[in-house]
Design a protein around this motif. Structure first.
Motif, PDB file in Angstrom:
ATOM      1  N   HIS A   1      -4.710 -11.116   4.176  1.00 49.82           N
ATOM      2  CA  HIS A   1      -3.540 -10.263   4.319  1.00 49.82           C
ATOM      3  C   HIS A   1      -3.925  -8.863   3.694  1.00 49.82           C
ATOM      4  N   CYS A   2      -4.626  -8.636   2.691  1.00 52.99           N
ATOM      5  CA  CYS A   2      -5.033  -7.462   2.213  1.00 52.99           C
ATOM      6  C   CYS A   2      -5.939  -6.953   2.799  1.00 52.99           C
ATOM      7  N   LEU A   3      -7.041  -7.547   3.506  1.00 51.71           N
ATOM      8  CA  LEU A   3      -8.038  -6.879   4.385  1.00 51.71           C
ATOM      9  C   LEU A   3      -7.422  -6.620   5.708  1.00 51.71           C
ATOM     10  N   SER A   4      -6.488  -7.278   6.299  1.00 51.70           N
ATOM     11  CA  SER A   4      -5.926  -6.911   7.285  1.00 51.70           C
ATOM     12  C   SER A   4      -5.097  -5.447   7.311  1.00 51.70           C
ATOM     13  N   ALA A   5      -4.220  -5.572   6.395  1.00 46.18           N
ATOM     14  CA  ALA A   5      -3.689  -4.382   5.860  1.00 46.18           C
ATOM     15  C   ALA A   5      -4.549  -3.184   5.733  1.00 46.18           C
ATOM     16  N   ARG A   6      -5.894  -3.328   4.962  1.00 47.41           N
ATOM     17  CA  ARG A   6      -6.574  -2.379   4.685  1.00 47.41           C
ATOM     18  C   ARG A   6      -7.301  -1.809   6.050  1.00 47.41           C
ATOM     19  N   ALA A   7      -7.320  -2.558   7.004  1.00 45.41           N
ATOM     20  CA  ALA A   7      -8.083  -2.227   8.197  1.00 45.41           C
ATOM     21  C   ALA A   7      -7.328  -1.148   8.716  1.00 45.41           C
ATOM     22  N   VAL A   8      -6.060  -1.100   8.818  1.00 47.74           N
ATOM     23  CA  VAL A   8      -5.096  -0.137   9.249  1.00 47.74           C
ATOM     24  C   VAL A   8      -4.827   0.895   8.484  1.00 47.74           C
ATOM     25  N   CYS A   9      -4.495   0.639   7.136  1.00 49.00           N
ATOM     26  CA  CYS A   9      -4.108   1.561   6.175  1.00 49.00           C
ATOM     27  C   CYS A   9      -5.094   1.980   5.040  1.00 49.00           C
ATOM     28  N   ARG A  10      -6.447   2.232   5.405  1.00 49.61           N
ATOM     29  CA  ARG A  10      -7.600   2.307   4.375  1.00 49.61           C
ATOM     30  C   ARG A  10      -7.151   3.276   3.306  1.00 49.61           C
ATOM     31  N   LYS A  24      -1.549  -7.106  -5.552  1.00 47.46           N
ATOM     32  CA  LYS A  24      -0.380  -7.742  -5.198  1.00 47.46           C
ATOM     33  C   LYS A  24       0.576  -6.518  -4.915  1.00 47.46           C
ATOM     34  N   ILE A  25       0.633  -5.403  -5.826  1.00 46.19           N
ATOM     35  CA  ILE A  25       1.421  -4.181  -5.618  1.00 46.19           C
ATOM     36  C   ILE A  25       1.065  -3.505  -4.326  1.00 46.19           C
ATOM     37  N   THR A  26      -0.254  -3.363  -4.387  1.00 48.46           N
ATOM     38  CA  THR A  26      -0.838  -2.668  -3.259  1.00 48.46           C
ATOM     39  C   THR A  26      -0.571  -3.281  -1.841  1.00 48.46           C
ATOM     40  N   LEU A  27      -0.716  -4.662  -1.797  1.00 50.80           N
ATOM     41  CA  LEU A  27      -0.177  -5.359  -0.670  1.00 50.80           C
ATOM     42  C   LEU A  27       1.521  -5.072  -0.590  1.00 50.80           C
ATOM     43  N   LEU A  28       2.082  -5.355  -1.344  1.00 52.68           N
ATOM     44  CA  LEU A  28       3.646  -5.119  -1.193  1.00 52.68           C
ATOM     45  C   LEU A  28       3.867  -3.753  -0.732  1.00 52.68           C
ATOM     46  N   ASN A  30       1.948  -1.985   1.059  1.00 50.15           N
ATOM     47  CA  ASN A  30       1.727  -1.255   2.612  1.00 50.15           C
ATOM     48  C   ASN A  30       1.509  -2.363   3.616  1.00 50.15           C
ATOM     49  N   TYR A  31       2.036  -3.558   3.288  1.00 52.73           N
ATOM     50  CA  TYR A  31       2.070  -4.665   4.111  1.00 52.73           C
ATOM     51  C   TYR A  31       2.968  -4.253   5.529  1.00 52.73           C
ATOM     52  N   TRP A  32       4.000  -4.339   5.327  1.00 56.25           N
ATOM     53  CA  TRP A  32       4.860  -3.627   6.390  1.00 56.25           C
ATOM     54  C   TRP A  32       4.566  -2.306   7.182  1.00 56.25           C
ATOM     55  N   LYS A  33       4.092  -1.450   6.269  1.00 53.52           N
ATOM     56  CA  LYS A  33       3.597   0.038   6.874  1.00 53.52           C
ATOM     57  C   LYS A  33       2.359  -0.362   7.822  1.00 53.52           C
ATOM     58  N   SER A  34       1.710  -1.384   7.277  1.00 58.15           N
ATOM     59  CA  SER A  34       0.244  -1.531   8.173  1.00 58.15           C
ATOM     60  C   SER A  34       0.716  -2.129   9.667  1.00 58.15           C
TER      61      SER A  34
END
Length: 77
Positions: A1-10, A24-28, A30-34
């Motif tokens: 999940h982290c890598l897929s979110a980073r692909a959009v929200c680098r 964990k905090i970073t994913l929480l 940025n996940y929905w934002k991505s």
């Protein structure tokens, strides 16, 4: 999940990680934002007749740079 979110929200994810946030905090943060940002960038919401036509989950608090990326993508379409 982290890598897929980073692909959009680098920029957003790299900023959070640079500020010392855990993955964990970073994913929480940025996940929905991505997910929403990817839909906007892909053109899912292009040519909508009004704001009432947008699905409920089409908006998410995003910074000015993110909206700039989205508007640039719209201009290129």
């Amino acid at each position: 999940h982290c890598l897929s979110a980073r692909a959009v929200c680098r920029r957003e994810i790299d900023g959070d990680r640079g500020n010392g946030c855990s993955w964990k905090i970073t994913l929480l943060r940025n996940y929905w934002k991505s997910k929403v940002k990817q839909e906007w960038l892909s053109g899912k919401y292009s040519n909508i007749p009004s704001q009432n036509s947008l699905p409920e989950k089409s908006m998410y608090p995003m910074d000015v740079d993110t909206w700039g990326e989205i508007l640039e993508a719209e201009l290129e379409r």
